[in-house]
Design a protein around this motif. Structure first.
Motif, PDB file in Angstrom:
ATOM      1  N   TYR A  36       0.839  -1.209   0.000  1.00 30.53           N
ATOM      2  CA  TYR A  36       0.000   0.000   0.000  1.00 30.53           C
ATOM      3  C   TYR A  36       0.868   1.251   0.000  1.00 30.53           C
ATOM      4  N   ARG A  37       1.877   1.300   0.876  1.00 30.39           N
ATOM      5  CA  ARG A  37       2.743   2.483   0.945  1.00 30.39           C
ATOM      6  C   ARG A  37       3.514   2.707  -0.349  1.00 30.39           C
ATOM      7  N   ALA A  38       3.966   1.617  -0.969  1.00 31.49           N
ATOM      8  CA  ALA A  38       4.691   1.743  -2.238  1.00 31.49           C
ATOM      9  C   ALA A  38       3.791   2.329  -3.324  1.00 31.49           C
ATOM     10  N   LEU A  39       2.499   2.053  -3.213  1.00 33.70           N
ATOM     11  CA  LEU A  39       1.540   2.582  -4.185  1.00 33.70           C
ATOM     12  C   LEU A  39       1.037   3.969  -3.785  1.00 33.70           C
ATOM     13  N   GLY A  40       1.483   4.467  -2.620  1.00 29.73           N
ATOM     14  CA  GLY A  40       1.051   5.770  -2.157  1.00 29.73           C
ATOM     15  C   GLY A  40      -0.385   5.773  -1.661  1.00 29.73           C
ATOM     16  N   LYS A  41      -0.845   4.623  -1.167  1.00 30.38           N
ATOM     17  CA  LYS A  41      -2.233   4.482  -0.715  1.00 30.38           C
ATOM     18  C   LYS A  41      -2.248   3.799   0.644  1.00 30.38           C
ATOM     19  N   LYS A  42      -3.430   3.691   1.233  1.00 28.55           N
ATOM     20  CA  LYS A  42      -3.576   2.963   2.487  1.00 28.55           C
ATOM     21  C   LYS A  42      -4.916   2.234   2.476  1.00 28.55           C
ATOM     22  N   ALA A  43      -5.008   1.198   3.282  1.00 29.49           N
ATOM     23  CA  ALA A  43      -6.238   0.411   3.337  1.00 29.49           C
ATOM     24  C   ALA A  43      -7.371   1.288   3.864  1.00 29.49           C
ATOM     25  N   ASP A  44      -8.548   1.080   3.318  1.00 24.29           N
ATOM     26  CA  ASP A  44      -9.697   1.868   3.749  1.00 24.29           C
ATOM     27  C   ASP A  44     -10.663   0.982   4.531  1.00 24.29           C
ATOM     28  N   CYS A  45     -11.464   0.188   3.847  1.00 22.11           N
ATOM     29  CA  CYS A  45     -12.472  -0.618   4.547  1.00 22.11           C
ATOM     30  C   CYS A  45     -11.963  -2.009   4.928  1.00 22.11           C
ATOM     31  N   GLY A  46     -10.920  -2.494   4.269  1.00 19.25           N
ATOM     32  CA  GLY A  46     -10.365  -3.812   4.574  1.00 19.25           C
ATOM     33  C   GLY A  46     -11.086  -4.964   3.893  1.00 19.25           C
ATOM     34  N   GLY A  47     -12.135  -4.671   3.144  1.00 16.25           N
ATOM     35  CA  GLY A  47     -12.891  -5.720   2.466  1.00 16.25           C
ATOM     36  C   GLY A  47     -12.084  -6.462   1.406  1.00 16.25           C
ATOM     37  N   CYS A  48     -11.050  -5.849   0.912  1.00 21.01           N
ATOM     38  CA  CYS A  48     -10.254  -6.454  -0.157  1.00 21.01           C
ATOM     39  C   CYS A  48      -9.081  -7.272   0.371  1.00 21.01           C
ATOM     40  N   LEU A  49      -8.859  -7.282   1.670  1.00 18.08           N
ATOM     41  CA  LEU A  49      -7.623  -7.861   2.203  1.00 18.08           C
ATOM     42  C   LEU A  49      -7.424  -9.321   1.803  1.00 18.08           C
ATOM     43  N   THR A  50      -8.480 -10.115   1.796  1.00 17.31           N
ATOM     44  CA  THR A  50      -8.349 -11.522   1.393  1.00 17.31           C
ATOM     45  C   THR A  50      -7.887 -11.623  -0.049  1.00 17.31           C
ATOM     46  N   LEU A  51      -8.530 -10.877  -0.940  1.00 18.51           N
ATOM     47  CA  LEU A  51      -8.144 -10.887  -2.347  1.00 18.51           C
ATOM     48  C   LEU A  51      -6.765 -10.263  -2.533  1.00 18.51           C
ATOM     49  N   PHE A  52      -6.462  -9.221  -1.772  1.00 16.05           N
ATOM     50  CA  PHE A  52      -5.156  -8.562  -1.822  1.00 16.05           C
ATOM     51  C   PHE A  52      -4.060  -9.573  -1.488  1.00 16.05           C
ATOM     52  N   MET A  53      -4.248 -10.320  -0.400  1.00 16.29           N
ATOM     53  CA  MET A  53      -3.260 -11.326   0.019  1.00 16.29           C
ATOM     54  C   MET A  53      -3.149 -12.456  -0.999  1.00 16.29           C
ATOM     55  N   ASP A  54      -4.275 -12.913  -1.537  1.00 12.94           N
ATOM     56  CA  ASP A  54      -4.242 -13.961  -2.568  1.00 12.94           C
ATOM     57  C   ASP A  54      -3.455 -13.489  -3.778  1.00 12.94           C
ATOM     58  N   THR A  55      -3.623 -12.228  -4.145  1.00  6.57           N
ATOM     59  CA  THR A  55      -2.893 -11.662  -5.279  1.00  6.57           C
ATOM     60  C   THR A  55      -1.403 -11.605  -4.963  1.00  6.57           C
ATOM     61  N   MET A  56      -1.055 -11.215  -3.753  1.00  7.13           N
ATOM     62  CA  MET A  56       0.353 -11.172  -3.352  1.00  7.13           C
ATOM     63  C   MET A  56       0.982 -12.560  -3.403  1.00  7.13           C
ATOM     64  N   ARG A  57       0.252 -13.570  -2.951  1.00  2.58           N
ATOM     65  CA  ARG A  57       0.789 -14.942  -2.914  1.00  2.58           C
ATOM     66  C   ARG A  57       1.118 -15.478  -4.298  1.00  2.58           C
ATOM     67  N   LYS A  58       0.494 -14.940  -5.326  1.00  2.49           N
ATOM     68  CA  LYS A  58       0.731 -15.395  -6.698  1.00  2.49           C
ATOM     69  C   LYS A  58       2.025 -14.845  -7.287  1.00  2.49           C
ATOM     70  N   SER A  59       2.660 -13.938  -6.589  1.00  4.10           N
ATOM     71  CA  SER A  59       3.875 -13.306  -7.095  1.00  4.10           C
ATOM     72  C   SER A  59       5.121 -14.032  -6.599  1.00  4.10           C
ATOM     73  N   ASP A  60       6.085 -14.216  -7.501  1.00  8.90           N
ATOM     74  CA  ASP A  60       7.373 -14.802  -7.119  1.00  8.90           C
ATOM     75  C   ASP A  60       8.149 -13.872  -6.192  1.00  8.90           C
ATOM     76  N   SER A  61       7.836 -12.583  -6.213  1.00 13.96           N
ATOM     77  CA  SER A  61       8.545 -11.608  -5.387  1.00 13.96           C
ATOM     78  C   SER A  61       8.230 -11.754  -3.906  1.00 13.96           C
ATOM     79  N   LEU A  62       7.168 -12.480  -3.553  1.00 13.84           N
ATOM     80  CA  LEU A  62       6.780 -12.608  -2.155  1.00 13.84           C
ATOM     81  C   LEU A  62       7.709 -13.535  -1.379  1.00 13.84           C
ATOM     82  N   GLU A  63       8.444 -14.363  -2.053  1.00 16.25           N
ATOM     83  CA  GLU A  63       9.296 -15.352  -1.384  1.00 16.25           C
ATOM     84  C   GLU A  63      10.247 -14.692  -0.389  1.00 16.25           C
ATOM     85  N   VAL A  64      10.368 -15.311   0.769  1.00 13.80           N
ATOM     86  CA  VAL A  64      11.281 -14.810   1.799  1.00 13.80           C
ATOM     87  C   VAL A  64      12.718 -15.116   1.351  1.00 13.80           C
ATOM     88  N   PRO A  65      13.610 -14.135   1.412  1.00  8.88           N
ATOM     89  CA  PRO A  65      15.003 -14.363   1.008  1.00  8.88           C
ATOM     90  C   PRO A  65      15.618 -15.535   1.781  1.00  8.88           C
TER      91      PRO A  65
END
Length: 80
Positions: A36-65
Motif C-alpha cells: 500500500y505504501r509503495a503505491l502511495g495508498k492505504k487500506a480503507d475498509c479492509g474488504g479487499c484484504l483476502t483478495l489482496f493477500m491472494d494476489t500477493m501470494r501469486k507473485s514470485d517476489s513474495l518469497e522470503v530471502p
C-alpha cells in the motif's frame, strides 16, 4: 483485475509494487502495508484484504530471502 475498489488498486499494481520492492532491496520482507505504501495508498475498509493477500501470494517476489528463512529455528538451536 480490480482488487481494491476503494483505492483503485489492480492486481498489476500489486505485482509491480512487489517487483519494485524486491529489485530495490532483495532482502526485504514484503507485507500488504508495504505494498500500500509503495503505491502511495492505504487500506480503507479492509474488504479487499483476502483478495489482496491472494494476489500477493501469486507473485514470485513474495518469497522470503534464503538468508532470512528459518531464523526462529536457528536461534533455538544456538541457545542450547
Amino acid at each position: 483485475m480490480m482488487v481494491c475498489h476503494c483505492m483503485s488498486i489492480t492486481d498489476k499494481d500489486i505485482h509491480s509494487a512487489m517487483d519494485w520492492m524486491r529489485s530495490s532491496d532483495p532482502d526485504t520482507i514484503i507485507t500488504p502495508g508495504k505494498v500500500y505504501r509503495a503505491l502511495g495508498k492505504k487500506a480503507d475498509c479492509g474488504g479487499c484484504l483476502t483478495l489482496f493477500m491472494d494476489t500477493m501470494r501469486k507473485s514470485d517476489s513474495l518469497e522470503v530471502p534464503a538468508q532470512l528463512r528459518n531464523l526462529r529455528g536457528t536461534r533455538k538451536r544456538n541457545r542450547l
